[in-house]
Write a protein that holds these residues in place. Structure first.
Motif, PDB file in Angstrom:
ATOM      1  N   PRO A  92       0.833  -1.213   0.000  1.00  0.00           N
ATOM      2  CA  PRO A  92       0.000   0.000   0.000  1.00  0.00           C
ATOM      3  C   PRO A  92       0.865   1.260   0.000  1.00  0.00           C
ATOM      4  N   GLN A  93       0.433   2.249  -0.760  1.00  0.00           N
ATOM      5  CA  GLN A  93       1.132   3.523  -0.794  1.00  0.00           C
ATOM      6  C   GLN A  93       0.407   4.503   0.124  1.00  0.00           C
ATOM      7  N   VAL A  94       1.078   4.920   1.164  1.00  0.00           N
ATOM      8  CA  VAL A  94       0.462   5.859   2.099  1.00  0.00           C
ATOM      9  C   VAL A  94       1.421   7.026   2.350  1.00  0.00           C
ATOM     10  N   ASP A  95       0.852   8.165   2.603  1.00  0.00           N
ATOM     11  CA  ASP A  95       1.621   9.359   2.956  1.00  0.00           C
ATOM     12  C   ASP A  95       1.582   9.480   4.474  1.00  0.00           C
ATOM     13  N   ARG A  96       2.685   9.127   5.112  1.00  0.00           N
ATOM     14  CA  ARG A  96       2.718   9.141   6.573  1.00  0.00           C
ATOM     15  C   ARG A  96       2.375  10.505   7.147  1.00  0.00           C
ATOM     16  N   ALA A  97       2.761  11.566   6.442  1.00  0.00           N
ATOM     17  CA  ALA A  97       2.516  12.918   6.958  1.00  0.00           C
ATOM     18  C   ALA A  97       1.041  13.291   6.897  1.00  0.00           C
ATOM     19  N   ARG A  98       0.291  12.635   6.013  1.00  0.00           N
ATOM     20  CA  ARG A  98      -1.119  12.988   5.829  1.00  0.00           C
ATOM     21  C   ARG A  98      -2.042  11.792   6.070  1.00  0.00           C
ATOM     22  N   LEU A  99      -1.542  10.798   6.751  1.00  0.00           N
ATOM     23  CA  LEU A  99      -2.320   9.589   6.968  1.00  0.00           C
ATOM     24  C   LEU A  99      -3.516   9.877   7.869  1.00  0.00           C
ATOM     25  N   ASP A 100      -4.692   9.489   7.407  1.00  0.00           N
ATOM     26  CA  ASP A 100      -5.898   9.625   8.220  1.00  0.00           C
ATOM     27  C   ASP A 100      -6.646   8.295   8.201  1.00  0.00           C
ATOM     28  N   ALA A 101      -7.732   8.230   8.956  1.00  0.00           N
ATOM     29  CA  ALA A 101      -8.453   6.968   9.118  1.00  0.00           C
ATOM     30  C   ALA A 101      -8.975   6.441   7.786  1.00  0.00           C
ATOM     31  N   ALA A 102      -9.487   7.334   6.939  1.00  0.00           N
ATOM     32  CA  ALA A 102     -10.072   6.903   5.669  1.00  0.00           C
ATOM     33  C   ALA A 102      -9.014   6.328   4.736  1.00  0.00           C
ATOM     34  N   SER A 103      -7.860   7.007   4.603  1.00  0.00           N
ATOM     35  CA  SER A 103      -6.821   6.522   3.689  1.00  0.00           C
ATOM     36  C   SER A 103      -6.186   5.236   4.214  1.00  0.00           C
ATOM     37  N   LEU A 104      -6.042   5.126   5.527  1.00  0.00           N
ATOM     38  CA  LEU A 104      -5.500   3.902   6.102  1.00  0.00           C
ATOM     39  C   LEU A 104      -6.438   2.736   5.853  1.00  0.00           C
ATOM     40  N   ARG A 105      -7.708   2.935   6.091  1.00  0.00           N
ATOM     41  CA  ARG A 105      -8.685   1.864   5.880  1.00  0.00           C
ATOM     42  C   ARG A 105      -8.711   1.456   4.402  1.00  0.00           C
ATOM     43  N   ARG A 106      -8.638   2.453   3.524  1.00  0.00           N
ATOM     44  CA  ARG A 106      -8.645   2.158   2.091  1.00  0.00           C
ATOM     45  C   ARG A 106      -7.417   1.342   1.695  1.00  0.00           C
ATOM     46  N   SER A 107      -6.243   1.694   2.216  1.00  0.00           N
ATOM     47  CA  SER A 107      -5.016   0.970   1.896  1.00  0.00           C
ATOM     48  C   SER A 107      -5.053  -0.462   2.415  1.00  0.00           C
ATOM     49  N   VAL A 108      -5.547  -0.639   3.640  1.00  0.00           N
ATOM     50  CA  VAL A 108      -5.641  -1.979   4.216  1.00  0.00           C
ATOM     51  C   VAL A 108      -6.617  -2.840   3.426  1.00  0.00           C
ATOM     52  N   LYS A 109      -7.722  -2.243   2.995  1.00  0.00           N
ATOM     53  CA  LYS A 109      -8.708  -2.990   2.212  1.00  0.00           C
ATOM     54  C   LYS A 109      -8.149  -3.387   0.852  1.00  0.00           C
ATOM     55  N   GLU A 110      -7.406  -2.498   0.197  1.00  0.00           N
ATOM     56  CA  GLU A 110      -6.793  -2.822  -1.083  1.00  0.00           C
ATOM     57  C   GLU A 110      -5.793  -3.960  -0.936  1.00  0.00           C
ATOM     58  N   PHE A 111      -5.028  -3.932   0.153  1.00  0.00           N
ATOM     59  CA  PHE A 111      -4.078  -4.999   0.413  1.00  0.00           C
ATOM     60  C   PHE A 111      -4.815  -6.320   0.619  1.00  0.00           C
ATOM     61  N   ALA A 112      -5.901  -6.275   1.367  1.00  0.00           N
ATOM     62  CA  ALA A 112      -6.691  -7.485   1.605  1.00  0.00           C
ATOM     63  C   ALA A 112      -7.245  -8.040   0.294  1.00  0.00           C
ATOM     64  N   ARG A 113      -7.677  -7.153  -0.596  1.00  0.00           N
ATOM     65  CA  ARG A 113      -8.218  -7.595  -1.890  1.00  0.00           C
ATOM     66  C   ARG A 113      -7.135  -8.295  -2.708  1.00  0.00           C
TER      67      ARG A 113
ATOM     68  N   GLY B 295       0.043   3.368  10.944  1.00  0.00           N
ATOM     69  CA  GLY B 295      -1.269   3.644  11.523  1.00  0.00           C
ATOM     70  C   GLY B 295      -1.213   3.744  13.029  1.00  0.00           C
ATOM     71  N   ARG B 296      -0.405   2.901  13.657  1.00  0.00           N
ATOM     72  CA  ARG B 296      -0.242   2.988  15.115  1.00  0.00           C
ATOM     73  C   ARG B 296       0.460   4.292  15.501  1.00  0.00           C
ATOM     74  N   ASP B 297       1.494   4.669  14.753  1.00  0.00           N
ATOM     75  CA  ASP B 297       2.221   5.901  15.058  1.00  0.00           C
ATOM     76  C   ASP B 297       1.336   7.137  14.901  1.00  0.00           C
ATOM     77  N   ALA B 298       0.347   7.036  14.004  1.00  0.00           N
ATOM     78  CA  ALA B 298      -0.573   8.148  13.796  1.00  0.00           C
ATOM     79  C   ALA B 298      -1.779   8.077  14.729  1.00  0.00           C
ATOM     80  N   ALA B 299      -1.757   7.157  15.685  1.00  0.00           N
ATOM     81  CA  ALA B 299      -2.839   6.968  16.660  1.00  0.00           C
ATOM     82  C   ALA B 299      -4.154   6.583  15.981  1.00  0.00           C
ATOM     83  N   LEU B 300      -4.034   5.829  14.873  1.00  0.00           N
ATOM     84  CA  LEU B 300      -5.220   5.339  14.169  1.00  0.00           C
ATOM     85  C   LEU B 300      -5.463   3.852  14.425  1.00  0.00           C
ATOM     86  N   LEU B 301      -4.434   3.158  14.879  1.00  0.00           N
ATOM     87  CA  LEU B 301      -4.525   1.747  15.233  1.00  0.00           C
ATOM     88  C   LEU B 301      -3.904   1.539  16.602  1.00  0.00           C
ATOM     89  N   LYS B 302      -4.382   0.508  17.278  1.00  0.00           N
ATOM     90  CA  LYS B 302      -3.812   0.168  18.579  1.00  0.00           C
ATOM     91  C   LYS B 302      -3.462  -1.321  18.608  1.00  0.00           C
TER      92      LYS B 302
END
Length: 208
Positions: free
Chosen positions: A75-96, A148-155
């Motif tokens: 997944p391609q993510v921008d760590r500086a702009r990572l939010d819940a929606a983009s993280l969820r989208r990236s994880v879902k694409e990886f799962a697919r 995602g954990r570093d951005a406080a979006l995952l625990k």
């Protein structure tokens, strides 16, 4: 004899892709009977070229498994702009990608052969598939989970445990059923519903 090509380190040329496609087709058709001669004949290239690119048969097998596993894209993510929606989208694409690749005929064949080798105490293909298949795929997702954990979006405490949870939710019992010969077909709609549910369950467990 040349060194084995590392798919992770360099882009494949069109001719190399033809060779790996031929190797995958032969693995599906003939299983453990894959030879450099057969691949060279099918890909219409010389054995000398194969040895130059891949080193030996194990090197060719390694590159073939790496190329198959690379279809599960990082997944391609921008760590500086990572939010819940983009993280969820990236994880879902990886799962697919993961579910689509792992339930395909090539992956099922490779895994069956790897299990057979392991059961017969042959170290070659089983080790190659383990190291360049699921373990390589794991390395692609874990940095995203950690971002995602570093951005406080995952625990989670351990990214390895988080990945195993994710893998279990996505793959479930589908892989073992296919390995045991069940005629199980997942069309695009079924895959989409499956990964959507798995993603939701993962974020229920680990989301903030």
């Amino acid at each position: 004899m040349g060194a084995a090509l590392d798919i992770a380190d360099e882009a494949l040329t069109p001719r190399q892709q033809v060779v790996l496609t031929a190797a995958l087709e032969l693995l599906v058709a003939s299983g453990d009977g894959l030879t450099m001669t057969a691949v060279a004949r099918r890909a219409r290239c010389s054995k000398e070229t194969l040895y130059k690119w891949f080193g030996d048969r194990d090197g060719l097998l390694t590159a073939t498994v790496q190329w198959q596993a690379a279809k599960v894209r990082m997944p391609q993510v921008d760590r500086a702009r990572l939010d819940a929606a983009s993280l969820r989208r990236s994880v879902k694409e990886f799962a697919r990608d993961l579910l689509t690749v792992i339930t395909g005929e090539v992956s099922v064949t490779l895994n069956r052969l790897a299990v057979t080798h392991a059961g017969a105490e042959k170290t070659g293909l089983g080790r190659i598939v383990l190291e360049n298949g699921v373990l390589a795929i794991r390395k692609r997702l874990k940095p995203i989970l950690e971002a995602g954990r570093d951005a406080a979006l995952l625990k989670f405490t351990d990214s390895e445990d988080a990945f195993r949870t994710f893998f279990g939710l996505v793959v479930r019992d589908v892989q073992i059923r296919l390995l045991l010969g069940e005629e199980l077909t997942l069309d695009a709609e079924a895959v989409e519903a499956h990964v959507a549910k798995a993603t939701e369950q993962f974020f229920t467990l680990h989301g903030v």
